[in-house]
Design a protein around this motif. Structure first.
Motif, mmCIF file in Angstrom:
data_model
loop_
_atom_site.group_PDB
_atom_site.id
_atom_site.type_symbol
_atom_site.label_atom_id
_atom_site.label_comp_id
_atom_site.label_asym_id
_atom_site.label_seq_id
_atom_site.Cartn_x
_atom_site.Cartn_y
_atom_site.Cartn_z
ATOM 1 N N GLU A 186 0.815 -1.212 0.000
ATOM 2 C CA GLU A 186 0.000 0.000 0.000
ATOM 3 C C GLU A 186 0.849 1.262 0.000
ATOM 4 O OE1 GLU A 186 -2.465 -0.761 3.450
ATOM 5 O OE2 GLU A 186 -4.128 -1.360 2.152
ATOM 6 N N GLU A 187 2.055 1.167 0.563
ATOM 7 C CA GLU A 187 2.935 2.330 0.570
ATOM 8 C C GLU A 187 4.091 2.200 -0.408
ATOM 9 O OE1 GLU A 187 4.204 3.007 4.566
ATOM 10 O OE2 GLU A 187 2.156 3.258 5.352
ATOM 11 N N GLU A 188 4.458 0.959 -0.756
ATOM 12 C CA GLU A 188 5.539 0.662 -1.704
ATOM 13 C C GLU A 188 6.864 1.302 -1.281
ATOM 14 O OE1 GLU A 188 4.652 0.778 -5.914
ATOM 15 O OE2 GLU A 188 2.530 1.081 -5.478
ATOM 16 N N ALA A 189 7.026 1.525 0.013
ATOM 17 C CA ALA A 189 8.254 2.163 0.479
ATOM 18 C C ALA A 189 9.427 1.188 0.494
ATOM 19 C CB ALA A 189 8.029 2.743 1.872
ATOM 20 N N LYS A 190 9.153 -0.062 0.871
ATOM 21 C CA LYS A 190 10.208 -1.061 0.947
ATOM 22 C C LYS A 190 9.744 -2.339 0.265
ATOM 23 C CE LYS A 190 12.490 0.642 5.122
ATOM 24 N NZ LYS A 190 13.018 0.285 6.461
ATOM 25 N N THR A 191 10.710 -3.230 0.003
ATOM 26 C CA THR A 191 10.400 -4.487 -0.687
ATOM 27 C C THR A 191 11.030 -5.661 0.048
ATOM 28 O OG1 THR A 191 10.280 -3.387 -2.833
ATOM 29 C CG2 THR A 191 10.604 -5.770 -2.844
ATOM 30 N N VAL A 192 10.216 -6.661 0.296
ATOM 31 C CA VAL A 192 10.692 -7.923 0.868
ATOM 32 C C VAL A 192 10.759 -8.948 -0.259
ATOM 33 C CG1 VAL A 192 10.220 -9.791 2.489
ATOM 34 C CG2 VAL A 192 9.687 -7.423 3.120
ATOM 35 N N LEU A 193 11.911 -9.566 -0.432
ATOM 36 C CA LEU A 193 12.095 -10.618 -1.434
ATOM 37 C C LEU A 193 11.783 -11.964 -0.791
ATOM 38 C CD1 LEU A 193 13.165 -11.467 -4.289
ATOM 39 C CD2 LEU A 193 15.413 -11.730 -3.204
ATOM 40 N N LEU A 194 10.821 -12.676 -1.344
ATOM 41 C CA LEU A 194 10.478 -14.021 -0.881
ATOM 42 C C LEU A 194 10.940 -14.987 -1.958
ATOM 43 C CD1 LEU A 194 9.004 -15.331 1.543
ATOM 44 C CD2 LEU A 194 6.949 -15.384 0.141
ATOM 45 N N LYS A 229 -3.481 -7.178 3.194
ATOM 46 C CA LYS A 229 -2.638 -6.270 2.435
ATOM 47 C C LYS A 229 -1.520 -5.772 3.331
ATOM 48 C CE LYS A 229 -6.288 -4.727 -0.720
ATOM 49 N NZ LYS A 229 -7.019 -3.549 -1.290
ATOM 50 N N PHE A 230 -0.364 -5.472 2.718
ATOM 51 C CA PHE A 230 0.807 -5.042 3.470
ATOM 52 C C PHE A 230 1.266 -3.676 2.980
ATOM 53 C CE2 PHE A 230 0.737 -9.663 3.420
ATOM 54 C CZ PHE A 230 0.911 -9.976 4.754
ATOM 55 N N ARG A 231 1.954 -2.987 3.860
ATOM 56 C CA ARG A 231 2.496 -1.691 3.463
ATOM 57 C C ARG A 231 3.653 -1.866 2.483
ATOM 58 N NH1 ARG A 231 1.858 -0.505 9.095
ATOM 59 N NH2 ARG A 231 4.096 -0.800 9.418
ATOM 60 N N THR A 232 4.443 -2.926 2.661
ATOM 61 C CA THR A 232 5.620 -3.144 1.820
ATOM 62 C C THR A 232 5.281 -3.993 0.602
ATOM 63 O OG1 THR A 232 6.203 -5.108 3.092
ATOM 64 C CG2 THR A 232 7.163 -3.026 3.809
ATOM 65 N N ASN A 233 6.110 -3.873 -0.429
ATOM 66 C CA ASN A 233 6.011 -4.765 -1.579
ATOM 67 C C ASN A 233 6.508 -6.153 -1.190
ATOM 68 O OD1 ASN A 233 5.270 -2.620 -3.390
ATOM 69 N ND2 ASN A 233 7.434 -2.015 -3.462
ATOM 70 N N ILE A 234 5.931 -7.172 -1.806
ATOM 71 C CA ILE A 234 6.453 -8.536 -1.687
ATOM 72 C C ILE A 234 6.827 -8.987 -3.097
ATOM 73 C CG2 ILE A 234 5.984 -10.919 -1.039
ATOM 74 C CD1 ILE A 234 3.932 -9.898 0.953
ATOM 75 N N LEU A 235 8.099 -9.240 -3.305
ATOM 76 C CA LEU A 235 8.573 -9.719 -4.596
ATOM 77 C C LEU A 235 8.822 -11.221 -4.490
ATOM 78 C CD1 LEU A 235 9.432 -9.124 -7.503
ATOM 79 C CD2 LEU A 235 11.764 -8.736 -6.638
ATOM 80 N N LEU A 236 8.006 -12.000 -5.180
ATOM 81 C CA LEU A 236 8.145 -13.457 -5.197
ATOM 82 C C LEU A 236 9.154 -13.831 -6.264
ATOM 83 C CD1 LEU A 236 4.312 -14.215 -5.151
ATOM 84 C CD2 LEU A 236 5.833 -14.065 -3.172
ATOM 85 N N MET A 237 10.128 -14.658 -5.909
ATOM 86 C CA MET A 237 11.172 -15.038 -6.863
ATOM 87 C C MET A 237 11.408 -16.543 -6.819
ATOM 88 S SD MET A 237 15.188 -13.934 -7.028
ATOM 89 C CE MET A 237 16.282 -14.619 -8.283
ATOM 90 N N ALA A 238 11.173 -17.199 -7.949
ATOM 91 C CA ALA A 238 11.560 -18.605 -8.115
ATOM 92 C C ALA A 238 12.878 -18.596 -8.861
ATOM 93 C CB ALA A 238 10.490 -19.362 -8.883
ATOM 94 N N SER A 239 13.961 -18.947 -8.164
ATOM 95 C CA SER A 239 15.313 -18.777 -8.716
ATOM 96 C C SER A 239 15.796 -20.042 -9.412
ATOM 97 C CB SER A 239 16.298 -18.387 -7.619
ATOM 98 O OG SER A 239 16.408 -19.432 -6.669
#
Length: 665
Positions: free
Chosen positions: A73-81, A132-142
């Protein structure tokens, strides 16, 4: 934070509604072979699942990584999952996945199809729960993570990020409660040995590549491995030879060096390379060391907010945490100054084997037992078992009381051991009782059945689990495997173990041959008189779990016949549907000699005959002798031996006034 943790408990219940969605994705993902460098088809499926889940953005990169973005919702930070796509298994392996009641079986599920499944199902679950979260969640299948891949996928992204990453959470299938916030130093390498084509096979002492790679192994095992910093050399795989009549000229050894110190990894690497030079000089062959992958040690503080929140979340969900270092994608994140942790999703059996099993609801037994307000007691009957009793108690207490509170007490009921059985059991946290001190006014009778009967009086559990004391390959499954059916199925009253029983003889183990009395005596008797009971695979197994109301209602032979009497009496009172059986895979224990087996058979037969009379299947006029006659050879002569085997029985515990008074209190 407290509010969030309370919500976590509420959401835990709702998430169970989506169990089949998770299992369906696990099946689809798990059945696609994805050895390192060949993850394309699994990547395509993940991309399709991201798109179907309406993530805000779905992209792939040149390395074969696939991403799904859930905007905050704020897109201030991003957590990589992040979870890696590849597995250690080649394409030719059968990747069929099967689902049983609380278990999924397949190839590479825990490492790491389940982790990838978390990525593909999370967007849908968050949407259904309106989270919903304030931060972005970036899902990554590596891609290109394991072995020779050397974390290429995550390394490529971190060097070429399309958005900044503030935190990273690495998801692995195994094991639940795992919390890694540091990376251990690691070197994976391969030693290749080859003999030159011009090698003179006629000279004295000529050897094959197998002999010389074995020389390499022996010299590596001689390298000192320090305890501080903690370090180890692990030999992973060896390959050489083709068939008879073909002298092997090539051999390969794969190994891994691990240490808390990068300097120590380098030191051990130098020593391994020196071994290669030494063996090459002495054997006339070529020995080369190839680096496959390397990790640098590092990590974040235990006090870091990311670690604190993960630990607190596990506590809120009643998941015992287990702190351990990692060599996963966490290492790459730490190297790029990104705070990262690794967490596990469930428990796996036969981890990284072709028939790997992952649990669907790994803590459900504990939670269901708590919901039902049941108590569970573990009873281990003993007589001179100091060699094995300590290990059994340590394994059961650490796993099923201290880590996961499934059982409420561990007790041994002892028949008068003259070794240190009782001292060892007490030292490791078991409650210790002498059989003669329980209901002493009823006198003392010798035998395993006596101990089992008195356990009903002494122990407090609504369910009592009986485990023999001489099991060499003890594992927590010997308890939770038996308890599970009683917790989940109210109609089941008696759960019996079965397993492969290798025959232990003079320090060697034959793959099969145990259970001799069952196959020679009990199964033929059941086939003749109780054919429905032949469905019980191992009626004489010493491991079973029973509801108290069943145990207190049946008599107990004090000797060898107690298990046989249980099967017949429970069947008579409650029917065949009261039974369940659990496959505990394998049981290694001290096998009896044939003379002892003869005594056991005699006692069992007497108990069986008494039930036949009671049920009106044979005439009551038949009188059986109390004496067993056997022969033994002494100094080339046959000596007649006679043993009195009476097989006395204790009455149903519920008939004792003392017991009624005890349970009423």
């Amino acid at each position: 934070m407290d509010k969030i943790f309370k919500q976590a408990k509420k959401h835990e219940k709702r998430i169970r509604e989506y169990r089949n969605i998770v299992l369906a994705d696990l099946v689809m993902i798990g059945e696609i072979p994805a050895p390192t460098f060949s993850e394309r088809y699994k990547k395509e499926l993940v991309s399709e699942r991201f798109t179907a889940s309406n993530v805000d953005d779905c992209v792939s990169d040149e390395m074969g990584n696939v991403f799904g973005l859930i905007k905050g919702e704020e897109e201030a930070k991003t957590v990589l999952l992040i979870a890696h796509l590849d597995t250690v298994f080649p394409q030719k392996i059968d990747h069929t996945v099967s689902i049983r009641q609380n278990m999924v079986t397949g190839v590479g599920l825990a490492d790491n199809s389940l982790g990838v499944t978390v990525l593909t199902t999370l967007p849908l679950i968050l949407e259904r729960l309106s989270l919903k979260f304030r931060t972005n969640i970036l899902l990554m299948a590596s891609s290109h993570s394991l072995g020779r891949g050397n974390l290429e996928g995550i390394q490529y992204f971190l060097k070429n990020p399309f958005m900044p990453i503030d935190y990273a959470i690495c998801v692995e299938g195994h094991r639940l409660g795992r919390l890694s916030y540091s990376s251990i130093g690691m070197l994976q390498g391969e030693i290749r040995y080859s003999l030159p084509e011009e090698y003179d096979w006629t000279k004295f002492g000529a050897e094959s590549a197998i002999v010389n790679i074995n020389d390499v192994i022996n010299k590596i095992l001689e390298i000192p491995q320090p305890k501080r910093p903690r370090s180890t050399i692990v030999l992973n795989a060896i390959e050489s030879g083709a068939a008879f009549s073909i002298v092997p000229t090539q051999a390969t050894l794969q190994l891994e060096v691990r240490s808390e110190s990068a300097t120590m990894v380098q030191s051990l690497e130098r020593k391994i390379r020196n071994v290669c030079v030494e063996v090459a000089a002495s054997s006339g062959g070529e020995v080369k060391f190839y680096e496959i992958a390397r990790r640098a040690p590092g990590g974040i503080s235990f006090l870091h907010p990311l670690v604190h929140v993960a630990q607190a979340t596990m506590d809120a969900l009643e998941i015992p945490s287990r702190l351990s270092p990692s060599t996963s994608e966490l290492a790459a994140c730490i190297a790029h100054q990104i705070p990262a942790i690794t967490i596990g999703m469930t428990f796996a059996k036969k981890y990284n084997e072709v028939n790997e099993q992952v649990m669907i609801e790994p803590l459900s037994q504990v939670k269901e037992k708590k919901r039902q307000e049941k108590t569970i007691s573990l009873c281990i009957p003993t007589l001179n078992e100091e060699k094995t009793i300590g290990k059994e108690i340590v394994v059961f207490r650490s796993a099923l009381i201290e880590r996961y509170p499934l059982i409420d007490e561990i007790a041994i009921i002892d028949s008068g051991s003259i070794d240190k059985t009782m001292e060892v059991a007490h030292a490791f946290g078991a409650d210790v009782y002498q059989s003669k001190d329980i209901l002493p006014h009823l006198g003392e009778k010798k035998g395993k059945g006596e101990n089992l009967w008195k356990a009903i009086y002494q122990l407090k559990g609504d369910i009592i689990v009986y485990i023999d004391a001489d099991i060499k390959n003890i594992h927590p499954r010997f308890v939770y495997g038996l308890v599970g059916p009683l917790i989940y199925h109210k109609e089941i009253k008696y759960v019996k173990a079965f397993y492969d029983r290798p025959l232990s003889d003079a320090g060697t183990i034959q793959p099969s041959g145990g259970g001799r009395v069952t196959e020679i005596l009990v199964r033929p008797l059941f086939s003749l008189f109780f054919p429905e009971l032949t469905a019980i695979v191992q009626p004489l197994s010493g491991e079973y779990a029973v509801r108290r109301e069943v145990l207190e209602a049946i008599p107990f032979p004090v000797g060898y016949g107690v298990e046989t009497s249980h099967i017949i009496d429970v069947h008579t009172l409650f029917g065949l549907n009261a039974f369940a059986q659990t496959d505990l895979e394998r049981r290694v224990h001290r096998n009896q000699d044939t003379q002892r087996l003869g005594k056991m058979s005699f006692g069992i037969l007497k108990v069986f005959w008494a039930r036949m009379i009671k049920l009106g299947l044979v005439s009551q006029d038949a009188v059986l002798t109390e004496k067993l006659r056997q022969f033994r050879v002494m100094e080339q002569k046959y000596e007649l031996l006679e043993f009195d085997i009476t097989e006395e029985e204790r009455p149903p515990m519920i008939d004792l006034p003392e017991y009624e008074k005890r349970i009423s209190q």
